[in-house]
Design a protein around this motif. Structure first.
Motif, short mmCIF file in Angstrom:
data_model
loop_
_atom_site.label_atom_id
_atom_site.label_comp_id
_atom_site.label_asym_id
_atom_site.label_seq_id
_atom_site.Cartn_x
_atom_site.Cartn_y
_atom_site.Cartn_z
N PHE A 84 0.70 -1.10 -0.07
CA PHE A 84 0.04 -0.04 -0.12
C PHE A 84 0.91 1.37 0.12
O PHE A 84 2.00 1.43 0.53
CB PHE A 84 -0.83 0.06 1.21
CG PHE A 84 -1.94 -1.11 1.50
CD1 PHE A 84 -2.89 -1.39 0.24
CD2 PHE A 84 -1.76 -1.94 2.69
CE1 PHE A 84 -3.81 -2.37 0.32
CE2 PHE A 84 -2.81 -3.03 2.57
CZ PHE A 84 -3.65 -3.15 1.54
N VAL A 85 0.14 2.41 -0.43
CA VAL A 85 0.82 3.89 -0.39
C VAL A 85 -0.22 4.53 0.44
O VAL A 85 -1.45 4.73 -0.08
CB VAL A 85 1.10 4.23 -1.81
CG1 VAL A 85 1.59 5.88 -1.52
CG2 VAL A 85 2.17 3.59 -2.35
N ASP A 86 0.08 4.95 1.59
CA ASP A 86 -0.74 5.59 2.48
C ASP A 86 -0.36 7.28 2.43
O ASP A 86 0.86 7.97 3.01
CB ASP A 86 -0.47 5.30 3.95
CG ASP A 86 -1.95 5.79 4.71
OD1 ASP A 86 -2.74 6.47 4.08
OD2 ASP A 86 -1.90 5.50 5.95
N MET A 87 -0.79 8.02 1.34
CA MET A 87 -0.26 9.42 1.17
C MET A 87 -0.83 10.61 1.83
O MET A 87 -0.47 11.50 1.73
CB MET A 87 -0.57 9.64 -0.46
CG MET A 87 -2.00 9.88 -0.95
SD MET A 87 -2.28 10.65 -2.37
CE MET A 87 -1.60 12.12 -2.36
N HIS A 88 -1.70 10.36 3.01
CA HIS A 88 -2.14 11.27 3.65
C HIS A 88 -2.40 11.00 5.33
O HIS A 88 -3.40 10.36 5.23
CB HIS A 88 -3.25 12.16 3.23
CG HIS A 88 -3.85 13.32 3.98
ND1 HIS A 88 -4.05 14.71 3.15
CD2 HIS A 88 -4.07 13.46 5.14
CE1 HIS A 88 -4.43 15.38 4.25
NE2 HIS A 88 -4.61 14.87 5.37
N THR A 89 -1.52 11.16 5.85
CA THR A 89 -1.27 10.89 7.48
C THR A 89 -1.28 12.08 8.33
O THR A 89 -0.72 13.10 7.77
CB THR A 89 -0.55 9.59 7.65
OG1 THR A 89 0.88 9.98 7.50
CG2 THR A 89 -0.73 8.60 6.93
N HIS A 90 -1.39 11.76 9.46
CA HIS A 90 -0.76 12.70 10.70
C HIS A 90 -0.01 12.01 11.74
O HIS A 90 -0.90 11.89 12.73
CB HIS A 90 -1.87 13.67 11.02
CG HIS A 90 -2.44 14.61 10.06
ND1 HIS A 90 -2.26 16.00 10.07
CD2 HIS A 90 -3.74 14.17 9.28
CE1 HIS A 90 -2.84 16.45 9.01
NE2 HIS A 90 -3.53 15.43 8.67
N LEU A 91 0.94 11.53 11.44
CA LEU A 91 1.84 10.46 12.53
C LEU A 91 2.04 11.37 13.71
O LEU A 91 2.32 10.84 14.53
CB LEU A 91 2.98 10.04 11.50
CG LEU A 91 2.82 8.94 10.75
CD1 LEU A 91 3.95 8.64 9.93
CD2 LEU A 91 1.96 7.77 10.94
N ASP A 92 2.45 12.85 13.35
CA ASP A 92 2.57 13.39 14.81
C ASP A 92 1.39 13.48 15.76
O ASP A 92 1.88 13.73 17.01
CB ASP A 92 3.29 14.84 14.31
CG ASP A 92 2.39 15.53 13.74
OD1 ASP A 92 1.57 15.07 13.09
OD2 ASP A 92 2.74 16.92 13.50
N LYS A 93 0.31 13.57 15.34
CA LYS A 93 -0.65 13.46 16.37
C LYS A 93 -1.18 12.04 16.78
O LYS A 93 -1.92 12.11 17.82
CB LYS A 93 -1.97 14.18 15.64
CG LYS A 93 -1.73 15.64 15.21
CD LYS A 93 -3.08 15.97 14.52
CE LYS A 93 -3.08 17.56 14.23
NZ LYS A 93 -2.20 17.92 13.29
N GLY A 94 -0.77 11.23 16.04
CA GLY A 94 -1.16 9.91 16.26
C GLY A 94 -1.17 9.21 17.74
O GLY A 94 -0.26 9.52 18.54
N HIS A 95 -2.16 8.52 18.16
CA HIS A 95 -2.35 7.60 19.51
C HIS A 95 -2.31 8.48 20.76
O HIS A 95 -2.02 8.15 21.66
CB HIS A 95 -1.12 6.74 19.53
CG HIS A 95 -1.08 5.70 18.44
ND1 HIS A 95 -2.17 4.80 18.28
CD2 HIS A 95 -0.45 6.01 17.19
CE1 HIS A 95 -1.76 4.24 17.01
NE2 HIS A 95 -1.06 4.82 16.52
N ILE A 96 -2.87 9.93 20.58
CA ILE A 96 -2.86 10.62 21.80
C ILE A 96 -4.24 10.47 22.72
O ILE A 96 -4.49 11.36 23.45
CB ILE A 96 -2.48 12.07 21.64
CG1 ILE A 96 -3.47 12.71 20.67
CG2 ILE A 96 -1.11 12.11 20.87
CD1 ILE A 96 -3.25 14.35 20.16
N TRP A 97 -5.20 10.01 21.73
CA TRP A 97 -6.38 9.69 22.30
C TRP A 97 -6.71 9.44 24.01
O TRP A 97 -7.56 10.12 24.59
CB TRP A 97 -7.40 8.77 21.39
CG TRP A 97 -8.70 8.77 22.01
CD1 TRP A 97 -9.49 7.91 23.04
CD2 TRP A 97 -9.85 9.42 21.39
NE1 TRP A 97 -10.66 8.17 23.15
CE2 TRP A 97 -10.96 9.23 22.14
CE3 TRP A 97 -10.08 10.54 20.66
CZ2 TRP A 97 -12.40 9.79 21.84
CZ3 TRP A 97 -11.33 10.93 20.15
CH2 TRP A 97 -12.61 10.72 21.00
#
Length: 450
Positions: A84-97
């Motif tokens: 896969f190619v995941d071309m729009h993410t926000h990894l810096d925000k991830g997993h802060i829920w």
């Protein structure tokens, strides 16, 4: 399928994958591919040698392996996709829920919760560990390339871009990573914005922004295009992530791209408000978007979650842009995951198959499936400058995902948690990181259930 079945791969650099259903749109050959199912699949065999795809043939063809004792693995009709190619993410925000949930599930609630979390917690260690957690998930699920937007206001730009570069180096050879700066459009009107553009150029990134409809939208976009042209940077923008029919940033971006004669790549993400505008406005915008050469990336899971949310109200609108209409106009359309377990989307596991699965249901990408599998493979790969991934072709690396699902109903009805991922023809360890790896970032008190 199980890893024992693939034990021959560990001991051999040359083998065949036999009886694989492959979406025809994902195969590039110098011959026409017949024997398609009604879903656009074809039963084929793939020869892999020294990490490369060396042959792709019809399954009815006599296999040389029967004569030369080359090991074969019978996939029994299971599907094979490129990574896969995941071309729009926000990894810096991830997993802060866990520490910063969105209290009301709204878009404004997400903005507030995210800003508070960034202000209090976003040092280099915190960002690195959460981003790496996301990368571990993406890799295990079968993603090869990721483009991530990074919040870049003030000093945060230095912290986040340095962390990104460290991760880019640490994951070299496993994941291709691209950074996009993320600030509001008016930020580039300041001296700090110009310095940010220089920094993005230095790290080989993409210039990104969130332009909003305002009295200075023209100034914002003129400045943005000028900075990008001067530094030969591509643009990747968040546009119209709302349900306001008067929000026509996409239209404005297309106008400016044409007037500036911009030759770089322009990606516009979300474009939600397009779906609630009049047909006259939609037609006008799509014509401009096509003329400007703009491509669209839709984020169906996140937009479904946030858009049209109101207290005690069942949403009547899915929050997704006009995927079918855009594509029919000849505009490139991709699909990506966006946010993961943060205030903008409280769920997800960086699994692009889940993204495709949900998108099929949300936006009716079936009946027919056609070439929609391209939206998470070939199309985003092409849009982010990686024309040799996201497809199956002789001479390319054997970076493949093997699923048990033989047709789309089987593929999309179960999680395919038992998929096998090949990188350079070798089976990778698909162990997912344990959530407890992040516990020390959140504190014991935050983990207590009320």
């Amino acid at each position: 399928m199980n890893n024992q079945q693939f034990s021959v791969i560990y001991d051999n650099h040359h083998y065949w994958l036999k009886n694989a259903h492959i979406p025809v749109c994902l195969v590039e050959t110098d011959f026409d591919i017949p024997s398609q199912t009604r879903e656009g699949l074809s039963l084929m065999d793939i020869e892999i040698s020294e990490g490369l795809i060396t042959q792709v043939v019809y399954s009815s063809t006599h296999l040389p392996s029967l004569e030369t004792n080359i090991p074969t693995i019978d996939l029994k009709g299971g599907q094979v996709w490129p990574c896969f190619v995941d071309m729009h993410t926000h990894l810096d925000k991830g997993h802060i829920w866990v520490r910063s949930p969105n209290s009301d599930g709204s878009f404004n609630g997400a903005l507030d919760a995210g800003a508070r979390d960034a202000k209090e917690y976003w040092n280099a260690e915190d960002i690195y560990r959460r981003m790496e957690f996301g990368l571990k998930c993406s890799y295990a699920h079968g993603t090869k390339a990721i483009r991530t937007h990074l919040d870049c206001f003030a000093e945060q730009a230095n912290i986040s871009l340095e962390v990104f570069q460290a991760l880019q180096k640490d994951w070299e050879g496993r994941l291709i990573l691209q950074p996009v700066s993320l600030v509001t459009g008016d930020y580039y009107l300041s001296e700090a914005g110009e310095k940010l553009a220089d920094k993005v150029a230095d790290v080989g990134g993409i210039l990104g922004a969130v332009p909003f409809m305002s009295s200075d939208i023209d100034n914002q976009l003129d400045r943005l295009f000028s900075l990008a042209k001067e530094r030969q940077l591509d643009l990747d923008l968040h546009t119209d992530e709302n349900g306001d029919p008067n929000s026509r940033v996409l239209h404005k971006v297309a106008e400016k791209a044409i007037s500036h004669q911009f030759s770089g790549e322009i990606i516009c993400g979300h474009c939600c408000s397009l779906a609630v505008q009049t047909q006259e406005k939609v037609t006008e915008t799509l014509e401009l978007v096509k003329e400007a050469g703009i491509s669209i990336v839709s984020l169906p899971m996140c937009n479904l979650y946030l858009q049209n949310r109101q207290d005690n109200y069942t949403p009547r609108w899915r929050g997704v842009t006009l995927l079918h209409e855009l594509k029919k106009q000849g505009i490139s359309v991709a699909i990506a995951s966006d946010n993961c377990r943060d205030p903008f989307f409280g769920f997800g596991d960086h699994d692009v198959l889940e993204v495709f699965n949900m998108s099929v249901r949300i936006a009716h990408l079936d009946m027919p499936y056609g070439d929609w599998p391209n939206a998470v493979t070939k199309t985003p790969a092409d849009l982010i400058g990686l024309p040799n991934i996201g497809r199956i072709r002789v001479g390319l690396s054997a970076d493949l995902i093997l699923f048990k699902g033989r047709n789309f109903s089987e593929l999309l009805s179960r999680s395919q948690h038992d998929r096998v991922v090949l990188r350079n023809g070798r089976v990778i360890d698909r162990s997912l990181p344990d959530y407890c790896e992040l516990d020390s970032l959140f504190g014991v008190a935050e983990l207590k259930y009320e």
